[in-house]
Scaffold this active site. Structure first.
Site: not given
Ligand code: NAD
Length: 502
Positions: A196, A254, A307, A272, A405, A250-251
């Site tokens: 995806k 994630g 990243c 990641e 970030e 993104s965290t």
């Protein structure tokens, strides 16, 4: 590495090739292009011009079900998972060759879709894509198990087997490369895949899937379902027949992927995620000009949409003034916003107007919190999602521009007094993806390597490496390791075969 078959093209040649390009917009399931089950569409836009490139099929849960079913059938049939390693290798080598043959088209698709300069596509992304596939192909017959020490009468083998169907969810900042960092090791290990891609850059991976089949990849082994993250991505991560999900993004998302695994079938999760990487320059740096060049590239390369972008420049107070002056001079010469189809351009637009707005919000936050704008700090006039490359000085560890970030061409210089404070500031973050250290003292270098909390540490360099390098983060930057042999191994699971023979 150069793309041997790609001639040097000037801007006019790229523009005319771009104008002649056709776009595949459908989903790729079971070896064929198909429309989304409910006929839904979403637009993909060229951020350099604001023009809609194509209306893409928007996959939903029903399409993810179809794709996972096809991948599961292909897996169970053994057409890929049980293929002799050398035969699987041959397909992946052909796949890499076909990507080289079609490099100009693939480069253009990502440049038009997300604004990355064509020079970066040709000089970095595509060579890395080809290298990754060839490296992972080479690994196929190096994956081995072991025989452990046992009592007589027992043979105990630890085998490594694929998971089955792997769900791959990829970001838009390196649309082809981030997808390939997942699909190449997953396929090399014998899994089948449903990918995806990010909805901001959905074009190139469809071409990739078609090339895989042209290379001899059996239908159903690699499927691509475009769609919105919270619809198609979510359905993939929740799917009970997906045995492992590999996510880059993104965290924040994630963390959702971990929840989806827990809410469904406890699938393995490889993450990641984001970063806020420090570039530490100590007073005893032997070549400040070189450190600055590396720092400039480390934050402005790929528009800062990286990243591991070196967004926190932690510089000894004794040299901070010189660092800032040199940085400004070098960066203003090298990173001028321009047309991404011009091979001379090193800074293109950001991925979307929405992301531009987000980055401009951070520029305001930096000013409001008292950081000093050394260069940039705004957007150029004219069309396109451009932001001027920006450096803040006088930044402090509590500022939002230092903690969050930004994912744009925005760096902040934080002055410190010596290595102890540099370590403390570097580690004062939820992230732990990468770090750079510039010093001429080997003892200091080794101490910092040990004390910095990050998955990748560069000494007297930044953002270098090769395919042997495990790339991945500590802390909230994730838990996966891309590239490297361990990446292929991570797409296998052990099976203990305890064989009593008398
Ligand atoms: P994102 O998290 O918004 O999206 C990433 C992918 O997840 C996209 O395909 C998106 O459609 C999908 N997604 C979004 N919401 C979802 C949901 N609820 N369920 C399932 N899937 C969902 O990230 P992005 O904006 O595409 O990429 C930028 C981020 O990626 C940055 O944080 C960057 O640091 C990170 N990144 C990390 C690495 C690494 O190797 N560590 C590499 C590249 C990018």
């Amino acid at each position: 590495m150069h793309l041997a078959k790609l001639p040097d093209l000037d801007k006019a040649a790229w523009v005319s090739r771009a104008a002649a390009l056709g776009f595949e917009t459908r989903l790729f399931i079971d070896g064929a292009f198909v429309d989304a089950a409910d006929g839904g569409r979403f637009a993909t836009v060229n951020p350099a011009t604001g023009e809609t490139l194509a209306e893409m099929s928007a996959g939903t849960g029903a399409d993810i079900d179809r794709a996972v079913a096809a991948a599961r059938r292909a897996y169970k049939s053994g057409v890929w998972s049980k293929l002799a390693p050398r035969d699987r290798m041959a397909v992946l080598y052909r796949f890499a060759d076909l990507i080289e043959d079609n490099a100009a088209e693939l480069a253009l698709l990502d440049t038009l879709d997300m604004g990355k300069p064509i020079a970066d596509m040709v000089g970095v992304d595509l060579p890395e894509v080809v290298k990754t596939i060839r490296f992972m192909a080479e690994c196929i017959d190096k994956i081995d198990g072991k025989v452990t020490a046992t009592e007589a009468g027992v043979l105990h083998c630890v085998l490594r087997e694929p998971f089955g169907v792997v769900g791959a969810i990829s970001p838009w900042n390196y649309p082809l490369l981030m997808a390939v960092w997942k699909i190449a090791p997953a396929l090399a290990a014998g899994n089948t895949v449903v990918l995806k891609p990010a909805e901001q850059a959905p074009l190139s991976c469809l071409r990739l899937a078609a090339l895989f089949v042209e290379a001899g990849g059996p239908p159903g082994v690699l499927n691509v379902v475009n769609g919105l993250g919270e619809v198609a991505g979510r359905a993939l991560a929740l799917h009970p027949d997906v045995a492992k999900v590999s996510f880059t993004g993104s965290t924040e998302v994630g963390k959702l992927i971990l929840q989806y695994a827990g809410l469904s079938n406890m699938k393995q999760v490889a993450l990641e995620c984001g970063g806020k990487s420090p570039q530490i320059v100590l007073a005893d740096v032997s070549d400040l000009e070189r450190a600055v060049t590396s720092a400039v590239n480390g934050i402005f390369g790929n528009q800062g949409e990286v990243c591991n972008a070196g967004s926190r420049m932690i510089v000894d107070r004794k040299i901070a003034g010189d660092f800032v002056d040199l940085f400004k001079a070098q960066a203003q010469a090298a990173f001028v916003p321009g047309d991404p189809l011009d091979p001379a351009t090193r800074l293109g637009p950001l991925v979307t107007e929405e992301h531009k707005g987000r980055v401009l919000g951070y520029l305001q936050a930096g000013r409001d919190e008292g950081a000093r704008v050394v260069m940039g700090g705004d957007a150029p006039d004219g069309q396109g999602a451009y932001v001027n490359p920006t450096l803040f000085s006088d930044a402090t560890p509590s500022m939002r521009i230092v903690r969050e970030e930004i994912f744009g061409p925005v760096g902040a210089v934080i002055a410190v007094d010596g290595p102890d404070e540099a370590i403390a500031v570097a580690n004062d973050t939820i992230y732990g993806l990468a770090a750079g250290i510039w010093t001429s003292n080997i003892d200091t270098a080794l101490r910092l390597v040990r004390e910095i909390e990050a998955g990748v540490v560069w000494v007297n360099s930044f953002d270098e490496g090769d395919m042997t390098q495990p790339f991945g983060g500590w802390k909230q930057s994730g838990n996966a390791r891309d590239k490297c042999f361990d990446s292929v191994v991570s797409y296998t699971q052990t099976k203990s075969a305890w064989i009593r023979h008398r």
